[in-house]
Each structure stands twice: as structure tokens, then as C-alpha cells.
Design a protein around this motif. Sequence first.
Motif, short mmCIF file in Angstrom:
data_model
loop_
_atom_site.label_atom_id
_atom_site.label_comp_id
_atom_site.label_asym_id
_atom_site.label_seq_id
_atom_site.Cartn_x
_atom_site.Cartn_y
_atom_site.Cartn_z
N LEU A 200 0.86 -1.18 0.00
CA LEU A 200 0.00 0.00 0.00
C LEU A 200 0.90 1.23 0.00
CD1 LEU A 200 -2.62 -1.06 2.73
CD2 LEU A 200 -2.76 -1.40 0.25
N GLN A 201 0.73 2.07 -1.01
CA GLN A 201 1.52 3.30 -1.12
C GLN A 201 0.58 4.51 -1.09
OE1 GLN A 201 4.74 4.10 -1.18
NE2 GLN A 201 5.52 1.98 -1.03
N TYR A 202 0.99 5.53 -0.36
CA TYR A 202 0.14 6.71 -0.17
C TYR A 202 0.89 7.98 -0.53
CZ TYR A 202 -2.76 3.50 2.51
OH TYR A 202 -3.54 2.44 2.90
N GLY A 203 0.28 8.75 -1.45
CA GLY A 203 0.66 10.14 -1.60
C GLY A 203 -0.11 10.92 -0.55
N PRO A 204 -0.51 12.14 -0.84
CA PRO A 204 -1.36 12.85 0.11
C PRO A 204 -2.73 12.16 0.21
CG PRO A 204 -0.34 14.36 -1.46
CD PRO A 204 -0.11 12.99 -1.98
N ALA A 205 -3.10 11.72 1.40
CA ALA A 205 -4.39 11.07 1.63
C ALA A 205 -4.96 11.58 2.96
CB ALA A 205 -4.24 9.56 1.64
N PRO A 206 -5.43 12.83 2.96
CA PRO A 206 -5.95 13.42 4.20
C PRO A 206 -7.35 12.90 4.52
CG PRO A 206 -6.17 14.98 2.40
CD PRO A 206 -5.43 13.80 1.84
N SER A 207 -7.67 12.92 5.79
CA SER A 207 -9.00 12.54 6.23
C SER A 207 -9.97 13.71 6.04
CB SER A 207 -8.97 12.15 7.71
OG SER A 207 -10.27 11.93 8.20
N ASP A 208 -11.25 13.36 5.95
CA ASP A 208 -12.30 14.38 5.97
C ASP A 208 -13.06 14.32 7.29
OD1 ASP A 208 -13.67 12.02 5.69
OD2 ASP A 208 -15.11 12.80 4.23
N GLY A 209 -12.50 13.57 8.26
CA GLY A 209 -13.16 13.40 9.54
C GLY A 209 -14.00 12.15 9.65
N GLY A 210 -14.10 11.39 8.55
CA GLY A 210 -14.91 10.17 8.55
C GLY A 210 -14.13 8.95 8.99
N GLN A 211 -14.74 7.77 8.78
CA GLN A 211 -14.14 6.51 9.16
C GLN A 211 -13.46 5.87 7.95
OE1 GLN A 211 -14.14 5.37 12.34
NE2 GLN A 211 -15.30 7.15 13.00
N HIS A 212 -12.17 5.70 8.02
CA HIS A 212 -11.38 5.16 6.93
C HIS A 212 -10.79 3.81 7.33
CE1 HIS A 212 -11.43 9.55 6.65
NE2 HIS A 212 -11.30 9.42 5.33
N SER A 213 -10.71 2.88 6.37
CA SER A 213 -10.13 1.57 6.63
C SER A 213 -8.98 1.31 5.68
CB SER A 213 -11.17 0.47 6.43
OG SER A 213 -12.23 0.60 7.35
N ALA A 214 -7.91 0.73 6.22
CA ALA A 214 -6.79 0.25 5.41
C ALA A 214 -6.37 -1.10 5.96
CB ALA A 214 -5.62 1.23 5.46
N GLY A 215 -6.27 -2.10 5.07
CA GLY A 215 -5.88 -3.42 5.50
C GLY A 215 -6.47 -4.50 4.62
N ILE A 216 -6.53 -5.71 5.14
CA ILE A 216 -7.01 -6.86 4.36
C ILE A 216 -8.02 -7.67 5.16
CG2 ILE A 216 -4.91 -7.02 2.97
CD1 ILE A 216 -3.97 -9.30 4.79
N GLU A 217 -8.83 -8.44 4.43
CA GLU A 217 -9.85 -9.27 5.06
C GLU A 217 -10.14 -10.48 4.18
OE1 GLU A 217 -13.51 -7.44 6.88
OE2 GLU A 217 -14.49 -8.63 5.33
N ASN A 218 -10.35 -11.63 4.80
CA ASN A 218 -10.58 -12.86 4.03
C ASN A 218 -12.00 -12.94 3.49
OD1 ASN A 218 -12.04 -13.51 6.35
ND2 ASN A 218 -11.19 -15.56 6.54
N SER A 219 -12.31 -14.05 2.84
CA SER A 219 -13.54 -14.13 2.03
C SER A 219 -14.82 -14.18 2.85
CB SER A 219 -13.49 -15.35 1.11
OG SER A 219 -13.38 -16.54 1.87
N ASP A 220 -14.76 -14.62 4.11
CA ASP A 220 -15.99 -14.64 4.90
C ASP A 220 -15.97 -13.64 6.05
OD1 ASP A 220 -14.20 -15.87 6.59
OD2 ASP A 220 -15.32 -17.75 6.78
N GLY A 221 -14.99 -12.74 6.04
CA GLY A 221 -14.96 -11.68 7.03
C GLY A 221 -14.62 -12.14 8.43
#
Length: 312
Positions: A180-201
Motif C-alpha cells: 500500500l503506497q500513499y501520496g497525500p491522503a488526508p481525512s475528511d473526519g470520517g471513518q477510513h479503513s486500510a488493511g485486508i480481510e478474508n472471504s468470509d470476514g
Amino acid sequence: MKKLKIRCPTLSTFTCLIALLTFAHTGLVLATPFPGPDAFGYVAASTPFNLRNISSTGTFVSLGDDQVSGAIPLPFTFNFYGVDYNQVFISSNGFITFSAATNNGCCSGQPLPQADAVNNVIAGFWEDLNLPQGNIRYQTLGTAPNREFVVGFYNVPHFFNGPQVTFEIILHEGSKNIELQYGPAPSDGGQHSAGIENSDGTIGLQIAFGNVSFNNEGFLISGHVDAVIASVDDSSCPVTAQIAISDSEGHPLSGAVNIYELHNPYPNGLSEVRLELLHTRCGSTPTFNFSLAGTPIDSFAETVPQTGQPAP
């Protein structure tokens, strides 16, 4: 199937020697924060900033607000949580998925994992983003057997006209590695997710969740890790086991408290590692439990014969 061998002298303070080869993975329901490992064995680490920037060279993905693309063929087979995939789907809300029926993820990121309508995902910056403003591209870089499949979000605003974010999700050929590579990625105050998850959560590795921002930084998620977890059942001594780990040549291996990473292939090209468990008995006879990737691999009391025996 891997066997586990144990040698334990019956002393109040003692060392147990464990030889590990290779195990089959089975998961359990577990939310794991950065850096992991999660219940499958994925771990994450910071990696140098290296935005590939395919904003003008990659294939343009035409999406409207809250949409998921059709199937996009991968240039190589990619293994994710033990399953081989040959195509991906891109959500306008900041993630890719390997499942055709995945929801678009409107209108907020969620904790990873979570068994809902958004599973089997790699989330770069999952939130309510606003296309067709901004620019989503994909491109294959490099030559076999070391190609990279890059999905890039460039200058995509938060809905409706919030701060713009730039980031990339990169799949590496010949491994389970995800970047995962990020340039400028500012928040707008909301809920943000970064990561991975398998097929059934049920299993996931969460890089970040909540009102988070990124700027000129990167993360590498590696799938070549076995996680051994040790615990002690000793009612008179609730302190958990203390473990020091080295490979067969005596080189230390990294790990957090009671969770240790055994890389496959193992360090220095070896086929086994040595785990030394040191525990001071507090008066009763403790039981030692070992699990790998959420699967119990052995359990023994201090009174086992000194010569030990293979696990079933």
C-alpha cells in the motif's frame, strides 16, 4: 502434516525445545491490528515511500459514485488467504476485492475484519469517495517473474467535494505480498479503513481504522509468516510464558509478547527453527499450549517425559 517434537526437563524453571517444519493454515475469527500477524499469518511493516504513479500510463477505470468495476484480469495468479485468484474488482470507495458479488462499500469504512457485505478485500483507503471526479487506473509493471499489478487512485475526493486522496494497491508476483503506497491522503473526519480481510470476514489485518490520514508513506503486507502463539495454564501463576526464539543456527527471530513470526522459507535457508520456552512454576503443574495460525498444534504438562514425543 507437520509433526511437533518436544523435550522438557521436569524442573521448576526449564526450557522446552520445539522443532517446527511446515503447517497447514486454518483461521479463526480474530481482528488483528498493525503489525499483526493475523490468524492466517499475514504481517505488515512500514516500507519506503515509492508511489508508482500510473496516473497517465495505466488503463483508465470508468466508475461512477458507489460502483464496483467488472472483472479485471490479473497478469499472474495471486494467492490471497490461501486461495488463488486471476481477477479483481475495483470499488470506487477505495478498495479492491476478489469476489464478484462484493458490495461497493458505501458510505464509510468499517473495521477489518467484519462479516458483512464487503469481504475478500484489500482496502487502500476505504471511505465514501466521489467518482467520477478523480482518476482510477491499473497497470502491470516489470517483467516476469517479478511483476507488479498496480491499482491507483489519484486525486479522488471524499464525497461530495472533500479533500482529495492519492494511493495505490500493489500486488507482487510470485509471493503473497501486498503493498500500500500513499501520496497525500488526508481525512475528511470520517471513518477510513486500510488493511485486508478474508472471504468470509472472519480474519483480517487492520493497518488503520478511523479518522486517519496518510502522506508519502507505504506499508508492505507479507503472507509468508507462520505465527506461533504460546500460553500457559497455571492458576497459581497467571503470568504468561516468556519465550526466547532462535533459528537452528542461533539467530534471534522477531516477535511481540507470546507471538512469534516464523518465516517460510525459514531464515538462512533452513528447514526448521528452535523455540525455547522459559517458565518459572509458581507451585502447581502448568500446562503449555501452542497454536499456529489459530490452530492448536500441541499441549503438554510439565510432567511429560524428558525425551518428549511427536504431536499427533
